[in-house]
Design an enzyme around this catalytic site. Structure first.
Site, PDB file in Angstrom:
ATOM      1  N   HIS A 111     -45.932   2.379   5.029  1.00 40.79           N
ATOM      2  CA  HIS A 111     -47.132   3.009   4.464  1.00 40.79           C
ATOM      3  C   HIS A 111     -48.290   2.996   5.463  1.00 40.79           C
ATOM      4  O   HIS A 111     -48.904   4.036   5.729  1.00 40.79           O
ATOM      5  CB  HIS A 111     -47.508   2.278   3.170  1.00 40.79           C
ATOM      6  CG  HIS A 111     -48.707   2.829   2.481  1.00 40.79           C
ATOM      7  ND1 HIS A 111     -48.630   3.701   1.426  1.00 40.79           N
ATOM      8  CD2 HIS A 111     -50.031   2.649   2.704  1.00 40.79           C
ATOM      9  CE1 HIS A 111     -49.846   4.025   1.027  1.00 40.79           C
ATOM     10  NE2 HIS A 111     -50.723   3.400   1.784  1.00 40.79           N
ATOM     11  N   GLU A 112     -48.587   1.833   6.016  1.00 38.79           N
ATOM     12  CA  GLU A 112     -49.733   1.751   6.936  1.00 38.79           C
ATOM     13  C   GLU A 112     -49.465   2.572   8.196  1.00 38.79           C
ATOM     14  O   GLU A 112     -50.357   3.241   8.721  1.00 38.79           O
ATOM     15  CB  GLU A 112     -50.050   0.301   7.306  1.00 38.79           C
ATOM     16  CG  GLU A 112     -50.296  -0.641   6.130  1.00 38.79           C
ATOM     17  CD  GLU A 112     -51.218  -0.110   5.054  1.00 38.79           C
ATOM     18  OE1 GLU A 112     -52.141   0.668   5.363  1.00 38.79           O
ATOM     19  OE2 GLU A 112     -51.010  -0.456   3.871  1.00 38.79           O
ATOM     20  N   GLU A 141     -54.145   8.660   0.202  1.00 33.34           N
ATOM     21  CA  GLU A 141     -53.322   7.632  -0.451  1.00 33.34           C
ATOM     22  C   GLU A 141     -52.145   8.233  -1.221  1.00 33.34           C
ATOM     23  O   GLU A 141     -51.017   7.755  -1.115  1.00 33.34           O
ATOM     24  CB  GLU A 141     -54.176   6.730  -1.349  1.00 33.34           C
ATOM     25  CG  GLU A 141     -55.199   5.885  -0.570  1.00 33.34           C
ATOM     26  CD  GLU A 141     -54.587   5.014   0.520  1.00 33.34           C
ATOM     27  OE1 GLU A 141     -53.351   4.849   0.544  1.00 33.34           O
ATOM     28  OE2 GLU A 141     -55.351   4.504   1.366  1.00 33.34           O
ATOM     29  N   GLY A 195     -52.897  -5.374   0.078  1.00 31.24           N
ATOM     30  CA  GLY A 195     -51.640  -5.517   0.799  1.00 31.24           C
ATOM     31  C   GLY A 195     -51.808  -5.453   2.303  1.00 31.24           C
ATOM     32  O   GLY A 195     -51.329  -6.311   3.035  1.00 31.24           O
ATOM     33  N   ALA A 196     -52.521  -4.427   2.755  1.00 31.42           N
ATOM     34  CA  ALA A 196     -52.668  -4.224   4.192  1.00 31.42           C
ATOM     35  C   ALA A 196     -53.710  -3.144   4.435  1.00 31.42           C
ATOM     36  O   ALA A 196     -54.166  -2.501   3.499  1.00 31.42           O
ATOM     37  CB  ALA A 196     -51.338  -3.793   4.804  1.00 31.42           C
ATOM     38  N   MET A 197     -54.070  -2.968   5.713  1.00 27.58           N
ATOM     39  CA  MET A 197     -55.092  -1.980   6.036  1.00 27.58           C
ATOM     40  C   MET A 197     -54.745  -1.255   7.327  1.00 27.58           C
ATOM     41  O   MET A 197     -54.421  -1.875   8.337  1.00 27.58           O
ATOM     42  CB  MET A 197     -56.455  -2.687   6.151  1.00 27.58           C
ATOM     43  CG  MET A 197     -57.592  -1.768   6.535  1.00 27.58           C
ATOM     44  SD  MET A 197     -57.890  -0.475   5.284  1.00 27.58           S
ATOM     45  CE  MET A 197     -58.464   0.835   6.331  1.00 27.58           C
ATOM     46  N   GLU A 198     -54.862   0.068   7.289  1.00 27.43           N
ATOM     47  CA  GLU A 198     -54.346   0.936   8.349  1.00 27.43           C
ATOM     48  C   GLU A 198     -55.297   1.177   9.520  1.00 27.43           C
ATOM     49  O   GLU A 198     -55.176   2.206  10.202  1.00 27.43           O
ATOM     50  CB  GLU A 198     -53.981   2.287   7.724  1.00 27.43           C
ATOM     51  CG  GLU A 198     -55.169   3.172   7.282  1.00 27.43           C
ATOM     52  CD  GLU A 198     -55.527   3.071   5.800  1.00 27.43           C
ATOM     53  OE1 GLU A 198     -55.209   2.043   5.177  1.00 27.43           O
ATOM     54  OE2 GLU A 198     -56.140   4.017   5.272  1.00 27.43           O
ATOM     55  N   HIS A 209     -50.046   6.218   7.617  1.00 24.41           N
ATOM     56  CA  HIS A 209     -51.476   6.556   7.553  1.00 24.41           C
ATOM     57  C   HIS A 209     -52.001   7.043   8.901  1.00 24.41           C
ATOM     58  O   HIS A 209     -53.029   7.712   8.952  1.00 24.41           O
ATOM     59  CB  HIS A 209     -52.298   5.333   7.145  1.00 24.41           C
ATOM     60  CG  HIS A 209     -52.576   5.239   5.671  1.00 24.41           C
ATOM     61  ND1 HIS A 209     -52.967   6.310   4.898  1.00 24.41           N
ATOM     62  CD2 HIS A 209     -52.547   4.167   4.826  1.00 24.41           C
ATOM     63  CE1 HIS A 209     -53.162   5.902   3.646  1.00 24.41           C
ATOM     64  NE2 HIS A 209     -52.909   4.616   3.579  1.00 24.41           N
ATOM     65  N   GLU A 230     -62.635  -0.756   4.826  1.00 24.84           N
ATOM     66  CA  GLU A 230     -62.463   0.234   3.768  1.00 24.84           C
ATOM     67  C   GLU A 230     -62.732  -0.430   2.413  1.00 24.84           C
ATOM     68  O   GLU A 230     -62.256  -1.548   2.195  1.00 24.84           O
ATOM     69  CB  GLU A 230     -61.046   0.806   3.781  1.00 24.84           C
ATOM     70  CG  GLU A 230     -60.928   1.990   2.827  1.00 24.84           C
ATOM     71  CD  GLU A 230     -59.545   2.639   2.830  1.00 24.84           C
ATOM     72  OE1 GLU A 230     -58.652   2.180   3.560  1.00 24.84           O
ATOM     73  OE2 GLU A 230     -59.385   3.609   2.097  1.00 24.84           O
TER      74      GLU A 230
END
Ligand code: B3K
Ligand code: ZN
Length: 852
Positions: free
Chosen positions: A295-296, A318, A259-262, A299, A119
Site C-alpha cells: 500500500h505505502e 486512498e 499503520g504506516a505513512m507513505e 502511494h 499527514e
C-alpha cells in the site's frame, strides 16, 4: 472556539500564495529542538496582500522576509504577515519540545528516536507553513544531532552530504527532487539496525532499499524487505509504474498512530507492519505486512506523484491505493480469500459507519478534524468505488484510464473528478451517473423480486433501489453494477454477467429458461449495497453447492448462518425452542470435508459472522436475544459437525502451509466448545507449537471454549513474551475479549502492567480498543459499566493522544440500533465527554455529531 468550526468542500479556493522551495534545518536537541524554515514564497493572486500560514502549538522564535525582521501577528494559531511583494524569501525559526509530544503528530520521540508524522496537518506542528496539499515545494533538509545517540539522520529524497561537527554532533543533508506537499515530508533520527538490499527497475535503474528497525530486530525485517521487492515488481507488471528515486527507506517505530505513512522515499511504519518471524508473528501478520508495505509503496504514484488538491479529495489517493493493494494481494495470493476480507470490512465496519453519526460520502463535504476522515468509508468504500469502475470498464480500459490520469496530472494536486474524467475519456464509458458514488453518503438498499413464467419460459428479475437520506442529498438513482448468476435445479449455470442497474426500478428479462432458476445475487459484492431479498434455506444451500463463483458460495453460507441465527432470535421472541435444522448442519458438514476447496477458503466460511456483523443486518436489535441465539447456533453446528471437524483437524495437523493452518485452527476453534475432551488437544497444540499462528490459535480456542487450562496457558505465554511488545499486544487482545463479568476489573489492573502504556497506540488499541470494538457482551453490558470504563479511558487519552482517542470511541457513537436503556447510558457518557473543558477537536467532532 473557531478551531471547532467545520470547513467545507464548497469553500475551496486556490491559495493566494505558494511556496516552490523550502530549506529546512533541524537542530535536534533535548529538551528543545530548533527548526529554521527558509521558504521561497510566490504570490499567485495579484490582489493578495495577506499571507496566512498555518501553525499548531508552535513557539515562534523569529520571522524574516528577505533577511529583515518583519511585522507579523498570530491569530488563532495562524501566522499573519502583510506584504506587497510578488516573491520573497521567508525565514521562520520555531522552537519545539519533541520529548513532550505525546500526540505523535509533527516531530516526536519514539523510544529515543526522533520521527515525524505530518499527514494530514502535522507539518504545522513543526513550522508555520502553507500546510495544504495543493502547495507543492521542493524540499532540502539539513539535520544536526548527537552522533552517538542518533547515528542515522534521514529525510526524503537523496543524500547530498554528511559530516562531523563539534561536540560529538554530526549532520546530514537531503534533497528531494520531486515537488511535494508538506504532508509528505519526513525526518527520522536514531540508532537502528539496518537491512540493505537493492532492486533493479525494468529500465535497469538500480534502487537501494533499506529497512531500519530497533536494535536487535534485524532478523525480523526480511519479510518486509521481500514484500517491498514484490510490490515494486508487481507495480511494474500490472500498472506499468516504476520507482523514481535512487533510494527507498522504511523505518519501523513502535509509537505510531496508524499503520504506516507513505512519505516520499522515507516511509515510516508501525513496527506491527514490519517486524515478523514465524515464532512471534502469525500468518495473518505476515499477510498484513505484505499488504501494508505494498500500500505505502503504491502511494508513490497514487498519492505522491499525483496528489490531492484538498483533503476532501482524500479518497483520490486512498480509495485508489487500497484498490491497488487489494489487487496486489489477490494477484500474489488467493483472490477469493482476499476478496472476502475486503467485503467483511465494508459490510461490518463501513456499513456501521454509514448507519451512525459519522456517515459521510467517500468525498466528504464538511470536516472539523481531518484526521477523523481516514475512515473505512474513504478508504474501503472508496476502493469499492474504484473497483466498480474497474468492473464497468474491464482491466484493459481501466489501465488506459490510469495511463491518461498520469499523463494529464503527473506532478499535480487534483480532484476525484479529475480521476473519473480520465477514466471516462480513456475508456469511452459514460460515468456521469456513476459520479454520484462520490457525493451520496449511506448504503443503498437493492430490493429484489423475481417472476418466472413456465409457459413463456421467461424469468424476470425486478430490482429497485432505495437510498437512505444522509444530509438530505441522496435523491438520485445510482449506477450499480449488479453481478448475477442463474443456476438451474441440477446446478448448471444458465447465465452469468454484470447487469447495469441505473434506474429507480428496473426489470431484467431472461428468455429460454426451462425451470425456476436459483439466483446468485450481487456476486463478488459487485457494489457496496445491501440486498433485500427473502432467500429460502434451500436456495442458499443450493448456492453453497453450485454457485460458480467461490465468493458467492461463501456469501451463501454467511446468509444461511445468519438466517438460522435470526430464526433462533424469532423463536426466543415467540417463546419457542431454538432450532438449527438438518439442512444447515448438512451444508456445513459437506463443506468442512470438501476436498476440492482451498482449505483457507473453508476456514473463511467457518469463520461465522460475528455479533457485530449480524447487527449490521438489522435496524434494531435485542442484543441479549441475539447473543443467546448466535451462541446456540454455533454450538449446535459444532456438535453436529464434530466428526468432520475432528477428522479434518488431524488430517491437517502436520501440514506446514498457511492454508492448512487456517483450516486446522478453524476446526480447533469450533471443537473448543464441543466438549471437555478437546481441552487436551488445545493444550497439546499450545505446548508443541513451533509458530505463533498455532500457539495463538490454541489460546483463542482455549478462551472460546472457556477451558480450565486457559489461565495457565496465558501465564506461560506472558512469561515467554513479556519483553516483546508486539506479541504482548496479542495477549492484551485476548484479555480484552474475555466474556466474563470480571473483565473490566482485569483490564483496569492490566493498565498497570509493565508492558502497557497509555502513550503507546498499539498497546492502547490492543487492550482498550479491542474491548470496545470486539467484546460486545461486556462492552454493552446492561449495567453500563462497559461504557463508563471506556469513557474514563477516553477522558485520559483526550489529553495524551486525541487521534487514538477518536479511533477508540467509534463503538460508543454507533448506538442507534440498541435499546433505549443502553442508548440513554451511552448518551450520558458522551455528554460527560462533551462537558470536558479541554476536549480535543477530534473527539468534539464525533461526540457532538453523535449527540445532535
Ligand atoms: N496516508 C497514511 C494515513 C495518514 C493518516 C493521518 N491521520 C497511511 C496510508 O493510508 O497509507
Ligand atoms: Zn494510504
Amino acid at each position: 472556539m473557531s478551531q471547532l468550526q467545520a470547513k467545507y468542500l464548497k469553500d475551496y479556493s486556490a491559495p493566494d500564495f505558494t511556496i516552490d522551495h523550502i530549506q529546512l534545518n533541524f537542530d535536534l536537541n533535548e529538551p528543545y529542538t530548533y527548526v529554521t524554515a527558509i521558504s521561497q514564497v510566490v504570490k499567485k493572486n495579484k490582489e493578495a496582500t495577506r499571507l496566512e500560514l498555518d501553525g499548531n502549538s508552535l513557539e515562534l522564535v523569529s520571522v524574516k522576509i528577505n533577511n529583515n525582521a518583519v511585522e507579523h501577528q498570530i491569530l488563532n494559531e495562524k501566522l499573519i504577515i502583510q506584504t506587497i511583494l510578488d516573491s520573497f524569501e521567508l525565514e521562520i525559526i520555531t522552537k519545539l519540545e519533541p520529548g513532550k509530544n505525546t500526540s505523535l503528530e509533527g516531530l516526536y520521540l519514539s523510544d529515543g528516536a526522533y520521527c515525524t508524522q505530518c499527514e494530514a496537518e502535522g507539518f504545522r506542528c513543526i513550522t508555520y507553513y502553507l500546510d495544504r496539499p495543493d502547495v507543492l515545494a521542493k524540499f532540502d533538509v539539513r539535520i544536526e544531532a548527537d552522533k552517538e545517540d542518533f547515528p542515522f539522520l534521514l529525510s526524503n529524497g537523496n543524500l547530498l552530504d554528511k559530516g562531523e561537527l563539534n561536540n560529538g554532533r554530526h549532520f546530514a543533508s537531503w534533497q528531494d527532487p520531486y515537488p511535494k506537499p508538506s504532508y509528505l515530508f519526513a525526518l527520522v533520527a536514531g540508532d537502528f539496525d539496518q537491512l540493505k538490499d537493492s532492486f533493479t527497475t525494468r529500465s535497469a535503474r538500480e534502487v537501494e532499499l533499506q529497512v531500519f528497525v530497533d536494535k536487535g530486530n534485524l532478523n525480523k525485517a526480511n519479510h518486509a524487505m521481500a514484500s517491498l521487492k514484490k510490490s515494486m515488481e508487481w507495480d511494474e507488471t500490472r500498472f506499468n509504474l516504476e520507482y523514481d528515486l535512487d533510494i527507498y527507506m522504511i523505518v519501523a517505530v513502535d509509537f505510531f498512530n496508524m499503520g504506516a505513512m507513505e512519505n516520499k522515499g522515507l516511509n515510516v511504519f508501525n513496527t506491527k507492519y514490519v517486524l515478523a518471524d514465524t515464532e512471534s508473528a502469525t500468518d495473518q501478520d505476515f499477510h498484513g505486512i505484505e499488504s501494508v508495505i505494498g500500500h505505502e509503496y503504491f502511494h508513490n504514484w497514487t498519492g505522491n506523484r499525483v496528489t490531492c488538491r484538498d483533503w476532501f479529495q482524500l479518497s483520490l489517493k486512498e480509495g485508489l491505493t487500497v484498490f491497488r493493494d487489494q489487487e496486489f494481494s489477490s494477484d500474489v495470493g488467493s483472490r477469493a480469500v482476499n476478496r472476502i476480507h475486503a467485503i467483511k470490512v465494508v459490510r461490518n465496519q463501513q456499513f456501521a459507519e454509514d448507519a451512525g453519526p459519522m456517515a459521510h460520502p467517500i468525498r466528504p463535504e464538511s470536516v472539523i478534524e481531518m484526521n477523523n476522515f481516514y475512515t473505512v468509508t474513504v478508504y474501503d468504500k472508496g476502493a469499492e468505488v474504484i473497483r466498480m469502475m474497474h468492473t464497468l470498464l474491464g482491466e484493459t480500459k481501466f489501465q488506459k484510464g490510469m495511463e491518461l490520469y498520469f499523463k494529464r496530472h503527473d506532478g499535480q494536486a487534483v480532484t476525484c473528478d479529475d480521476f473519473v474524467s480520465a477514466m471516462e475519456t480513456a475508456s469511452g464509458v459514460d460515468l456521469r451517473q456513476f459520479r454520484l458514488w462520490y457525493s451520496q453518503a449511506g448504503t443503498p438498499i437493492v430490493t429484489v423480486s423475481e417472476e418466472y413464467n413456465e409457459q413463456t419460459r421467461v424469468y424476470k428479475l425486478v430490482l429497485s433501489q432505495n437510498r437512505p437520506t444522509v444530509a438530505g442529498n441522496n435523491t438520485e438513482a445510482m449506477h450499480i453494477p449488479f453481478d448475477i448468476e442463474l443456476i438451474d435445479s441440477k446446478g448448471n449455470s444458465l447465465f452469468s454477467d454484470v447487469l447495469s442497474f441505473t434506474e429507480q426500478q428496473q426489470i431484467f428479462t431472461f428468455e429460454g429458461i426451462d425451470s425456476q432458476p436459483t439466483a446468485s445475487l450481487l456476486q463478488n459484492f459487485s457494489a457496496p449495497v445491501k440486498i433485500d431479498y427473502e432467500y429460502t434455506a434451500d436456495h442458499l444451500a443450493h448456492l453453497m453447492r453450485y454457485a460458480t463463483n467461490e465468493v458467492a458460495r461463501w456469501e451463501a453460507s454467511v446468509s444461511l448462518f445468519s438466517k438460522t441465527v435470526w430464526g433462533c432470535v424469532a423463536a426466543l421472541e415467540n417463546g419457542q425452542a431454538m432450532q438449527v435444522g438438518s439442512l444447515v448442519q448438512d451444508a456445513f458438514r459437506g463443506l468442512i470435508l470438501d476436498p476440492m476447496l482451498d482449505p483457507a477458503l473453508i476456514a473463511e466460511v467457518m469463520n461465522l459472522p460475528s455479533v457485530s456483523e449480524l447487527i449490521e443486518q438489522v435496524s434494531t436489535v435485542d442484543l441479549d436475544k441475539l447473543l443467546l441465539a448466535r451462541q446456540f447456533t454455533v454450538d449446535e453446528l459444532g456438535v453436529a459437525c464434530e466428526d468432520e471437524l475432528n477428522a479434518r483437524y488431524h488430517d491437517l495437523k502436520d501440514q506446514d502451509t498457511v492454508q492448512a493452518r487456517a483450516l486446522k485452527n478453524a476446526c480447533l476453534y469450533w471443537l473448543s466448545r464441543v466438549g471437555e475432551q478437546y481441552e487436551a488437544l488445545i493444550e497439546f497444540q499450545f505446548m508443541h507449537a513451533d509458530n505463533m499462528t498455532d500457539s495463538l490459535a490454541a489460546l483463542k480456542a482455549a478462551s472460546n471454549g472457556e477451558v480450565r487450562c486457559y489461565e495457565v496457558l496465558m501465564a506461560r505465554f506472558e512469561e515467554k513474551w513479556n519483553k516483546t511488545p508486539l506479541v504482548m499486544d496479542k495477549w492484551f487482545m485476548l484479555q480484552a475479549v474475555d466474556k466474563s463479568e470480571k473483565v473490566i476489573d482485569s483490564l483496569k489492573a492490566l493498565t498497570e502492567h509493565a508492558a502497557f502504556s497509555y502513550q503507546n497506540p498499539n498497546r492502547v488499541r490492543s487492550l482498550l480498543g479491542t474491548f470496545a470494538a470486539a467484546n460486545i457482551e461486556q462492552f454493552h453490558r446492561a449495567d453500563g459499566r462497559g461504557y463508563e470504563f471506556i469513557t474514563e479511558t477516553l477522558k485520559l487519552l483526550n489529553g495524551v493522544n486525541p487521534q487514538v482517542a477518536a479511533r477508540i470511541i467509534t463503538p460508543l457513537i454507533q448506538f442507534s440500533k440498541f435499546d433505549e436503556l443502553r442508548q440513554a447510558k451511552i448518551k450520558h457518557c458522551l455528554q460527560g465527554l462533551l462537558d470536558l473543558p479541554n476536549l480535543s477537536k477530534d473527539l468534539y467532532e464525533k461526540v457532538s455529531r453523535a449527540l445532535s
